[in-house]
Design an enzyme around this catalytic site. Structure first.
Site, PDB file in Angstrom:
ATOM      1  CB  CYS A  42      -0.856   0.023   1.263  1.00 17.54           C
ATOM      2  SG  CYS A  42      -1.987  -1.334   1.141  1.00 17.54           S
ATOM      3  CG  HIS A  80      -3.465   3.174   2.465  1.00 12.46           C
ATOM      4  ND1 HIS A  80      -3.897   2.841   1.221  1.00 12.46           N
ATOM      5  CD2 HIS A  80      -3.382   1.818   2.921  1.00 12.46           C
ATOM      6  CE1 HIS A  80      -4.082   1.618   1.076  1.00 12.46           C
ATOM      7  NE2 HIS A  80      -4.094   1.000   2.154  1.00 12.46           N
ATOM      8  CG  ASN A  90      -6.413  -1.397   1.278  1.00 12.54           C
ATOM      9  OD1 ASN A  90      -5.776  -0.878   0.423  1.00 12.54           O
ATOM     10  ND2 ASN A  90      -6.081  -1.773   2.359  1.00 12.54           N
TER      11      ASN A  90
END
Ligand code: ACO
Length: 328
Positions: free
Chosen positions: A116, A255, A285
């Protein structure tokens, strides 16, 4: 801002697959509820690739849009840096497929596996390449098809992830706007908490398939604890290093993994939610794609304006984490 930037973001883009999977769709697939997913994560829906979609094609679409926004011909790209943990193949780099699709024939192309945090790792490298005079224009992309490594029988993970790509063209700064600073870090003692354990040389694909090791595995509660601490640390660190506080930040782009982690990060730097860009409800996500997508949307919606100071923060498998300060 005290420091003169070397590089700036010249254009951004994003791309998503056509299909949308809602929490209500997931209710029919595993023992879960829309209410549980929303309450624990903030996610309401996510984009899902179909059989024809590839990570490279999604990344090329996002990259093309970013080049168009920057009004830069593909031949002028000196490097393509692609953050992904779900590349088309183990090798060659997915960035090489993207290079071919874009016709960026003069570029060097390579992938970064920082999960990520992949986009922020790429942004740091782009800024460094430009500062050192080794490149003029760098296309940084974050793109994933995480749903291909999702175990659709595991309710603890399959409700979390989505597929998408986001991109930014980084070029020389005009002297005022640009990347003020970047910070990246990792902790290799914690690899086991978030990983795909099989399919590499340690556990080859035939063994991995039988043992269900070709899927993403995550110790959710542990990852959550570390993510909250590391994202807060990364945000505080880069602000302090540049003699800034949360008051100097116009927009925080965290994020987009979980609303509770986003809330905790905003609180650590004293930012109200009005100053935080949030789209986790629409995408889930998307790992390395999440920050460039949020940045692209924020610019499109006027949430990021010329002169704004933007703080970006990410955390992911590795563990890896990082932050960036960008003056728009
Ligand atoms: N639906 C209903 N119940 C569920 C579901 C679900 N989808 N998933 C788990 N549960 C249950 C569990 O079985 C457990 O039940 P029990 O108490 O009877 O054992 C209960 O809900 C609580 O489970 P927890 O795992 O403790 O739930 P938690 O509040 O921690 O939320 C979550 C889980 C959302 C995964 C959270 O831990 C999280 O967000 N972790 C961080 C994920 C993340 O941010 N990753 C970032 C990096 S990702 C990357 O790098 C690719």
């Amino acid at each position: 801002m005290s420091k003169k930037p070397n590089s700036m973001i010249l254009g951004t883009g994003r791309a998503v697959p056509k299909r949308v999977l809602t929490n209500f769709d997931l209710e029919k697939m595993v023992d879960t509820t829309d209410e549980w997913i929303k309450e624990r994560t903030g996610i309401e829906r996510r984009y899902i690739a179909d059989e024809k979609d590839t990570t490279s094609a999604l990344c090329a679409d996002a990259g093309r849009a970013a080049l168009q926004a920057a009004q830069l011909p593909a031949e002028k790209v000196d490097a393509i840096i692609l953050g992904t943990v779900t590349g088309d193949v183990t090798f060659p780099a997915t960035a090489c497929y993207v290079q071919e699709m874009l016709g960026a024939e003069n570029a060097a192309a390579f992938d970064i596996a920082a999960a990520c945090t992949g986009f922020l790792y790429g942004l740091m490298m782009a800024d460094s390449l430009i500062a050192s005079g080794k490149a003029q224009h760098v296309l940084v992309i974050g793109g994933e098809i995480l749903t291909r490594i999702t175990d659709w029988t595991d309710r603890a993970t399959c409700v979390l992830f989505g597929d998408a790509a986001g991109a930014a063209v980084v070029g020389p700064s005009d002297g005022k706007r640009g990347i003020i600073d970047t910070f990246i870090k990792s902790d290799g003692r914690l690899t086991h908490l978030l990983c795909m354990p099989g399919g590499g040389t340690k556990v080859p694909p035939d063994v991995a398939l039988a043992e269900k090791m070709m899927f993403l595995r995550m110790e959710g509660r542990e990852v959550f604890k570390y993510a909250v601490t590391a994202m807060g640390d990364a945000a505080e660190h880069i602000l302090a290093k540049n003699n800034l506080t949360g008051d100097d930040v116009d927009l925080l782009i965290p994020h987009q993994a979980n609303m509770r982690i986003i809330n905790a990060t905003a609180k650590r730097v004293g930012l109200p939610l009005e100053k935080v860009y949030i789209n986790v409800q629409d995408y889930g996500n998307t790992s390395a794609a999440s920050i460039p997508i949020a940045m692209n949307e924020a610019l499109e919606k006027g949430r990021l304006k010329s002169g704004d100071c933007c703080l970006m923060v990410a955390f992911g498998g590795g563990f890896t984490w990082g932050s960036a300060l960008v003056q728009f």
